[in-house]
Design a protein around this motif. Structure first.
Motif, PDB file in Angstrom:
ATOM      1  N   UNK A 122       0.855  -1.182   0.000  1.00 35.69           N
ATOM      2  CA  UNK A 122       0.000   0.000   0.000  1.00 35.69           C
ATOM      3  C   UNK A 122       0.896   1.238   0.000  1.00 35.69           C
ATOM      4  N   UNK A 123       0.545   2.226  -0.832  1.00 38.91           N
ATOM      5  CA  UNK A 123       1.300   3.483  -0.898  1.00 38.91           C
ATOM      6  C   UNK A 123       0.420   4.599  -0.356  1.00 38.91           C
ATOM      7  N   UNK A 124       0.914   5.295   0.666  1.00 38.31           N
ATOM      8  CA  UNK A 124       0.150   6.370   1.270  1.00 38.31           C
ATOM      9  C   UNK A 124       1.108   7.412   1.841  1.00 38.31           C
ATOM     10  N   UNK A 125       0.848   8.682   1.531  1.00 36.12           N
ATOM     11  CA  UNK A 125       1.635   9.797   2.053  1.00 36.12           C
ATOM     12  C   UNK A 125       3.137   9.630   1.839  1.00 36.12           C
ATOM     13  N   UNK A 126       3.530   9.131   0.689  1.00 35.07           N
ATOM     14  CA  UNK A 126       4.948   8.998   0.365  1.00 35.07           C
ATOM     15  C   UNK A 126       5.620   7.767   0.940  1.00 35.07           C
ATOM     16  N   UNK A 127       4.860   6.888   1.575  1.00 39.60           N
ATOM     17  CA  UNK A 127       5.423   5.671   2.169  1.00 39.60           C
ATOM     18  C   UNK A 127       4.807   4.443   1.513  1.00 39.60           C
ATOM     19  N   UNK A 128       5.652   3.542   1.068  1.00 41.71           N
ATOM     20  CA  UNK A 128       5.208   2.261   0.528  1.00 41.71           C
ATOM     21  C   UNK A 128       5.320   1.234   1.646  1.00 41.71           C
ATOM     22  N   UNK A 129       4.184   0.709   2.100  1.00 45.07           N
ATOM     23  CA  UNK A 129       4.155  -0.288   3.175  1.00 45.07           C
ATOM     24  C   UNK A 129       3.930  -1.658   2.565  1.00 45.07           C
ATOM     25  N   UNK A 130       4.849  -2.578   2.831  1.00 44.08           N
ATOM     26  CA  UNK A 130       4.753  -3.937   2.309  1.00 44.08           C
ATOM     27  C   UNK A 130       4.692  -4.886   3.505  1.00 44.08           C
ATOM     28  N   UNK A 131       3.635  -5.692   3.565  1.00 38.16           N
ATOM     29  CA  UNK A 131       3.479  -6.692   4.620  1.00 38.16           C
ATOM     30  C   UNK A 131       3.617  -8.075   4.003  1.00 38.16           C
ATOM     31  N   UNK A 132       4.533  -8.856   4.564  1.00 38.66           N
ATOM     32  CA  UNK A 132       4.808 -10.205   4.067  1.00 38.66           C
ATOM     33  C   UNK A 132       4.508 -11.171   5.202  1.00 38.66           C
ATOM     34  N   UNK A 133       3.607 -12.095   4.946  1.00 35.76           N
ATOM     35  CA  UNK A 133       3.248 -13.069   5.973  1.00 35.76           C
ATOM     36  C   UNK A 133       4.393 -14.024   6.272  1.00 35.76           C
ATOM     37  N   UNK A 134       4.360 -14.593   7.460  1.00 32.90           N
ATOM     38  CA  UNK A 134       5.331 -15.614   7.841  1.00 32.90           C
ATOM     39  C   UNK A 134       4.694 -16.984   7.675  1.00 32.90           C
ATOM     40  N   UNK A 135       5.503 -17.990   7.394  1.00 31.02           N
ATOM     41  CA  UNK A 135       4.976 -19.349   7.274  1.00 31.02           C
ATOM     42  C   UNK A 135       4.470 -19.810   8.631  1.00 31.02           C
ATOM     43  N   UNK A 136       3.474 -20.670   8.623  1.00 33.66           N
ATOM     44  CA  UNK A 136       2.839 -21.141   9.860  1.00 33.66           C
ATOM     45  C   UNK A 136       3.849 -21.796  10.799  1.00 33.66           C
ATOM     46  N   UNK A 137       4.815 -22.515  10.241  1.00 31.21           N
ATOM     47  CA  UNK A 137       5.778 -23.238  11.076  1.00 31.21           C
ATOM     48  C   UNK A 137       6.671 -22.289  11.874  1.00 31.21           C
ATOM     49  N   UNK A 138       6.829 -21.061  11.400  1.00 30.50           N
ATOM     50  CA  UNK A 138       7.732 -20.126  12.074  1.00 30.50           C
ATOM     51  C   UNK A 138       7.041 -19.242  13.111  1.00 30.50           C
ATOM     52  N   UNK A 139       5.701 -19.277  13.139  1.00 29.16           N
ATOM     53  CA  UNK A 139       4.972 -18.421  14.078  1.00 29.16           C
ATOM     54  C   UNK A 139       5.077 -18.977  15.492  1.00 29.16           C
TER      55      UNK A 139
END
Length: 146
Positions: A122-139
């Motif tokens: 998502x790009x908002x107010x000059x910031x690109x926010x990228x969310x990457x999920x973690x694999x279930x085994x690592x949570x």
């Protein structure tokens, strides 16, 4: 009489060599733990229990021109930033230009527990926010003691 071992010419040569070395390795991936100064866009990288979060600071970009991809554990952010208009007319002389303009490509090595199938940007107010999920085994999970 000048000191031949510490002349300004010699120090200038070291500065030139440092710039050449930085340009030589500019396209190599940057890991989560080490970032190169002067890279565009600058990023903040963090994590929660469920996601890795990357925030790229890239004001003045059209979100449609930003490309984000993940391939073989590498997050790539690329695009182009147009030069800022300084003034009207041909008589304007530019004395300093510190704002980056041109094509850019930023590559970040992701940890093995990143899930490339669970990504949002998502790009908002000059910031690109990228969310990457973690694999279930690592949570993290609680283990019940019996």
């Amino acid at each position: 009489m000048s000191d031949p071992f510490f002349s300004t010419h010699l120090l200038g040569e070291f500065d030139r060599l440092e710039r050449q070395m930085a340009n030589l390795f500019a396209d190599f991936p940057v890991s989560l733990r080490a970032t190169r100064l002067g890279s565009f866009p600058p990023v903040n990288i963090g994590s929660t229990d469920d996601t890795l979060e990357v925030v790229a600071f890239a004001p003045g970009l059209d979100p449609a021109t930003i490309e984000v991809s993940i391939d073989k554990g590498l997050l790539t952010i690329s695009g182009e930033r147009k030069p800022a208009e300084i003034g009207a007319g041909d008589d304007v002389r530019v004395y300093a230009r510190e704002r980056f303009a041109g094509s850019f490509r930023r590559v970040i090595e992701l940890p093995q527990h990143a899930d490339p199938d669970s990504v949002s940007a998502k790009y908002s107010n000059g910031c690109l926010s990228i969310n990457i999920g973690k694999s279930e085994a690592s949570k993290p999970r609680a283990i019940t003691v019996q």
